[in-house]
Scaffold this motif. Sequence first.
Motif, PDB file in Angstrom:
ATOM      1  N   ILE A  20       5.634-102.860 -54.731  1.00 20.71           N
ATOM      2  CA  ILE A  20       6.643-102.420 -53.779  1.00 20.71           C
ATOM      3  C   ILE A  20       7.716-101.631 -54.524  1.00 20.71           C
ATOM      4  CG2 ILE A  20       8.346-103.134 -52.079  1.00 20.71           C
ATOM      5  CD1 ILE A  20       5.475-103.740 -51.286  1.00 20.71           C
ATOM      6  N   TYR A  21       7.847-100.358 -54.208  1.00 21.52           N
ATOM      7  CA  TYR A  21       8.905 -99.527 -54.774  1.00 21.52           C
ATOM      8  C   TYR A  21      10.124 -99.601 -53.863  1.00 21.52           C
ATOM      9  CZ  TYR A  21       5.793 -97.421 -58.236  1.00 21.52           C
ATOM     10  OH  TYR A  21       4.945 -97.221 -59.302  1.00 21.52           O
ATOM     11  N   THR A  22      11.299 -99.665 -54.470  1.00 20.06           N
ATOM     12  CA  THR A  22      12.530 -99.849 -53.700  1.00 20.06           C
ATOM     13  C   THR A  22      13.553 -98.775 -54.025  1.00 20.06           C
ATOM     14  OG1 THR A  22      13.384-101.342 -55.394  1.00 20.06           O
ATOM     15  CG2 THR A  22      12.209-102.350 -53.539  1.00 20.06           C
ATOM     16  N   ALA A  23      14.490 -98.606 -53.104  1.00 23.25           N
ATOM     17  CA  ALA A  23      15.576 -97.639 -53.295  1.00 23.25           C
ATOM     18  C   ALA A  23      16.872 -98.207 -52.760  1.00 23.25           C
ATOM     19  CB  ALA A  23      15.251 -96.325 -52.587  1.00 23.25           C
ATOM     20  N   GLY A  24      17.972 -97.777 -53.366  1.00 23.12           N
ATOM     21  CA  GLY A  24      19.306 -98.048 -52.868  1.00 23.12           C
ATOM     22  C   GLY A  24      19.942 -96.751 -52.410  1.00 23.12           C
ATOM     23  N   LEU A  25      20.843 -96.841 -51.452  1.00 22.50           N
ATOM     24  CA  LEU A  25      21.527 -95.659 -50.919  1.00 22.50           C
ATOM     25  C   LEU A  25      23.028 -95.896 -50.938  1.00 22.50           C
ATOM     26  CD1 LEU A  25      21.721 -92.946 -49.351  1.00 22.50           C
ATOM     27  CD2 LEU A  25      21.326 -94.270 -47.246  1.00 22.50           C
ATOM     28  N   VAL A  26      23.752 -94.948 -51.510  1.00 16.68           N
ATOM     29  CA  VAL A  26      25.207 -94.980 -51.474  1.00 16.68           C
ATOM     30  C   VAL A  26      25.677 -93.859 -50.543  1.00 16.68           C
ATOM     31  CG1 VAL A  26      27.344 -94.881 -52.801  1.00 16.68           C
ATOM     32  CG2 VAL A  26      25.279 -95.829 -53.853  1.00 16.68           C
ATOM     33  N   VAL A  27      26.309 -94.241 -49.449  1.00 21.19           N
ATOM     34  CA  VAL A  27      26.869 -93.286 -48.488  1.00 21.19           C
ATOM     35  C   VAL A  27      28.350 -93.126 -48.835  1.00 21.19           C
ATOM     36  CG1 VAL A  27      27.334 -92.812 -46.056  1.00 21.19           C
ATOM     37  CG2 VAL A  27      25.228 -94.001 -46.729  1.00 21.19           C
ATOM     38  N   ILE A  28      28.757 -91.896 -49.109  1.00 23.07           N
ATOM     39  CA  ILE A  28      30.079 -91.652 -49.675  1.00 23.07           C
ATOM     40  C   ILE A  28      30.935 -90.842 -48.709  1.00 23.07           C
ATOM     41  CG2 ILE A  28      31.326 -90.547 -51.576  1.00 23.07           C
ATOM     42  CD1 ILE A  28      28.546 -90.979 -53.143  1.00 23.07           C
ATOM     43  N   GLY A  29      32.142 -91.340 -48.447  1.00 16.38           N
ATOM     44  CA  GLY A  29      33.063 -90.533 -47.654  1.00 16.38           C
ATOM     45  C   GLY A  29      34.060 -91.338 -46.855  1.00 16.38           C
ATOM     46  N   ASN A  55      22.569 -90.563 -41.712  1.00 17.67           N
ATOM     47  CA  ASN A  55      21.676 -90.425 -42.860  1.00 17.67           C
ATOM     48  C   ASN A  55      20.968 -91.715 -43.245  1.00 17.67           C
ATOM     49  OD1 ASN A  55      21.837 -87.651 -43.441  1.00 17.67           O
ATOM     50  ND2 ASN A  55      23.838 -87.932 -44.402  1.00 17.67           N
ATOM     51  N   ILE A  56      21.564 -92.866 -42.926  1.00 16.31           N
ATOM     52  CA  ILE A  56      20.903 -94.114 -43.317  1.00 16.31           C
ATOM     53  C   ILE A  56      19.529 -94.206 -42.677  1.00 16.31           C
ATOM     54  CG2 ILE A  56      20.992 -96.626 -43.189  1.00 16.31           C
ATOM     55  CD1 ILE A  56      24.050 -96.419 -43.362  1.00 16.31           C
ATOM     56  N   ALA A  57      19.468 -94.014 -41.357  1.00 17.48           N
ATOM     57  CA  ALA A  57      18.176 -94.080 -40.663  1.00 17.48           C
ATOM     58  C   ALA A  57      17.244 -92.977 -41.134  1.00 17.48           C
ATOM     59  CB  ALA A  57      18.391 -93.994 -39.153  1.00 17.48           C
ATOM     60  N   GLN A  65      10.094 -94.709 -46.108  1.00 15.87           N
ATOM     61  CA  GLN A  65       8.937 -95.489 -45.660  1.00 15.87           C
ATOM     62  C   GLN A  65       7.662 -94.664 -45.768  1.00 15.87           C
ATOM     63  OE1 GLN A  65       8.707 -98.560 -45.019  1.00 15.87           O
ATOM     64  NE2 GLN A  65      10.525 -99.369 -44.034  1.00 15.87           N
ATOM     65  N   VAL A  66       7.741 -93.411 -45.367  1.00 18.53           N
ATOM     66  CA  VAL A  66       6.564 -92.536 -45.432  1.00 18.53           C
ATOM     67  C   VAL A  66       6.140 -92.293 -46.878  1.00 18.53           C
ATOM     68  CG1 VAL A  66       5.692 -90.237 -44.868  1.00 18.53           C
ATOM     69  CG2 VAL A  66       7.144 -91.440 -43.238  1.00 18.53           C
ATOM     70  N   GLN A  67       7.116 -92.300 -47.798  1.00 13.73           N
ATOM     71  CA  GLN A  67       6.805 -92.092 -49.212  1.00 13.73           C
ATOM     72  C   GLN A  67       6.287 -93.366 -49.892  1.00 13.73           C
ATOM     73  OE1 GLN A  67       7.145 -88.770 -49.954  1.00 13.73           O
ATOM     74  NE2 GLN A  67       7.879 -88.756 -47.832  1.00 13.73           N
ATOM     75  N   GLY A  68       6.247 -94.485 -49.150  1.00 10.29           N
ATOM     76  CA  GLY A  68       5.832 -95.747 -49.742  1.00 10.29           C
ATOM     77  C   GLY A  68       6.932 -96.411 -50.541  1.00 10.29           C
ATOM     78  N   ILE A  69       8.180 -96.162 -50.127  1.00  9.56           N
ATOM     79  CA  ILE A  69       9.354 -96.717 -50.813  1.00  9.56           C
ATOM     80  C   ILE A  69      10.209 -97.426 -49.776  1.00  9.56           C
ATOM     81  CG2 ILE A  69      11.408 -96.168 -52.183  1.00  9.56           C
ATOM     82  CD1 ILE A  69       9.866 -93.548 -52.990  1.00  9.56           C
ATOM     83  N   ARG A  70      10.714 -98.594 -50.125  1.00 13.11           N
ATOM     84  CA  ARG A  70      11.473 -99.393 -49.173  1.00 13.11           C
ATOM     85  C   ARG A  70      12.962 -99.298 -49.469  1.00 13.11           C
ATOM     86  NH1 ARG A  70       9.126-105.277 -48.345  1.00 13.11           N
ATOM     87  NH2 ARG A  70       7.309-103.897 -48.209  1.00 13.11           N
ATOM     88  N   LEU A  71      13.748 -98.900 -48.464  1.00 14.60           N
ATOM     89  CA  LEU A  71      15.196 -98.894 -48.626  1.00 14.60           C
ATOM     90  C   LEU A  71      15.673-100.339 -48.606  1.00 14.60           C
ATOM     91  CD1 LEU A  71      17.819 -97.328 -48.920  1.00 14.60           C
ATOM     92  CD2 LEU A  71      17.949 -97.202 -46.426  1.00 14.60           C
ATOM     93  N   ALA A  72      16.212-100.802 -49.738  1.00 17.05           N
ATOM     94  CA  ALA A  72      16.530-102.213 -49.902  1.00 17.05           C
ATOM     95  C   ALA A  72      18.009-102.531 -49.712  1.00 17.05           C
ATOM     96  CB  ALA A  72      16.087-102.684 -51.293  1.00 17.05           C
ATOM     97  N   GLU A  73      18.882-101.535 -49.916  1.00 14.02           N
ATOM     98  CA  GLU A  73      20.314-101.812 -49.801  1.00 14.02           C
ATOM     99  C   GLU A  73      21.070-100.517 -49.577  1.00 14.02           C
ATOM    100  OE1 GLU A  73      23.964-103.922 -52.362  1.00 14.02           O
ATOM    101  OE2 GLU A  73      21.890-104.056 -53.070  1.00 14.02           O
ATOM    102  N   VAL A  74      22.114-100.604 -48.764  1.00  9.92           N
ATOM    103  CA  VAL A  74      22.995 -99.462 -48.502  1.00  9.92           C
ATOM    104  C   VAL A  74      24.439 -99.905 -48.735  1.00  9.92           C
ATOM    105  CG1 VAL A  74      23.821 -97.790 -46.802  1.00  9.92           C
ATOM    106  CG2 VAL A  74      21.414 -98.531 -46.767  1.00  9.92           C
ATOM    107  N   ARG A  75      25.210 -99.069 -49.420  1.00 14.25           N
ATOM    108  CA  ARG A  75      26.640 -99.298 -49.557  1.00 14.25           C
ATOM    109  C   ARG A  75      27.386 -98.055 -49.081  1.00 14.25           C
ATOM    110  NH1 ARG A  75      27.803-102.714 -55.150  1.00 14.25           N
ATOM    111  NH2 ARG A  75      26.020-104.127 -54.951  1.00 14.25           N
ATOM    112  N   VAL A  76      28.419 -98.271 -48.293  1.00  9.50           N
ATOM    113  CA  VAL A  76      29.281 -97.178 -47.837  1.00  9.50           C
ATOM    114  C   VAL A  76      30.591 -97.299 -48.598  1.00  9.50           C
ATOM    115  CG1 VAL A  76      30.367 -96.062 -45.867  1.00  9.50           C
ATOM    116  CG2 VAL A  76      28.203 -97.292 -45.559  1.00  9.50           C
ATOM    117  N   VAL A  77      30.948 -96.256 -49.325  1.00  6.89           N
ATOM    118  CA  VAL A  77      32.117 -96.323 -50.195  1.00  6.89           C
ATOM    119  C   VAL A  77      33.046 -95.136 -49.937  1.00  6.89           C
ATOM    120  CG1 VAL A  77      30.886 -97.594 -51.994  1.00  6.89           C
ATOM    121  CG2 VAL A  77      30.949 -95.096 -52.076  1.00  6.89           C
TER     122      VAL A  77
END
Length: 252
Positions: A5-14, A26-28, A35-47
């Motif tokens: 399982i490949y995972t990713a984190g996302l930082v939303v800035i603004g 952008n989160i969705a 998901q289509v790339q075979g990677i699971r979004l595991a965490e999102v932070r808005v900063v």
Amino acid sequence: MSDRIYTAGLVVIGDEILSGRTHDKNIAQVASWLQVQGIRLAEVRVVPDVIGRIVAAVNALGEAYDYLFTTGGIGPTHDDITVDAVAEALGVPVVIHPEARAILERYYADKGGLNEGRLRMARVPEGAELIPNRMSGAPGIRIDGRIHMMAGVPHITAGMLDALTGTLEGGAPLLSETVGGFIPESEVAVLLRDTEKSHPACQIGSYPFFREGRVGANFVVRSTDRAALDACLAALCEGLEAQGFALTPGGI
């Protein structure tokens, strides 16, 4: 394709996201693309637009997951500080990328040319590559194949994701099936827990709703294993029907 399982984190800035002036889309968008790339979004932070807060989020999510994505803060204004923050997190200087400068010179040749603000969009952490941007000229930024810095404007983000399609190593895609009904989730909570527990390769999500004056829920079963998914879904449906509930495949 790997079973890992490949995972990713996302930082939303603004600041505009946190203030509510801008509604993040952008989160969705990033989650669906991953998901289509075979990677699971595991965490999102808005900063906010604060270098220290961005650095902390980049360091934390960059260490925790295979990939890190950022959206926002790579434009031409003084509060676009994502490049500076990521460079600080990586311990490298900020430089003008020659290819990015050339792209911007061509893009703005008939729009008044480069100025100080526009040139800011050619700044990258040292050693970075570019993510093509067919929408507005200013490229996204890619570092070591792991960190991907993208625009905050959703349609520009979409173009950058399209340019990245097929370039990231992913694992088995996450499959899902949904069943729903006018079923109070509180009445089937034990069934959901026990069904998931007896099918360890699967996860079950419960999403309640209120429609037509009645409460109900959609139940989403997820797994990277099709056979395990089908078995879990069948067991869940059998259990729901045994309790007398009518089901709608695909959800309501």
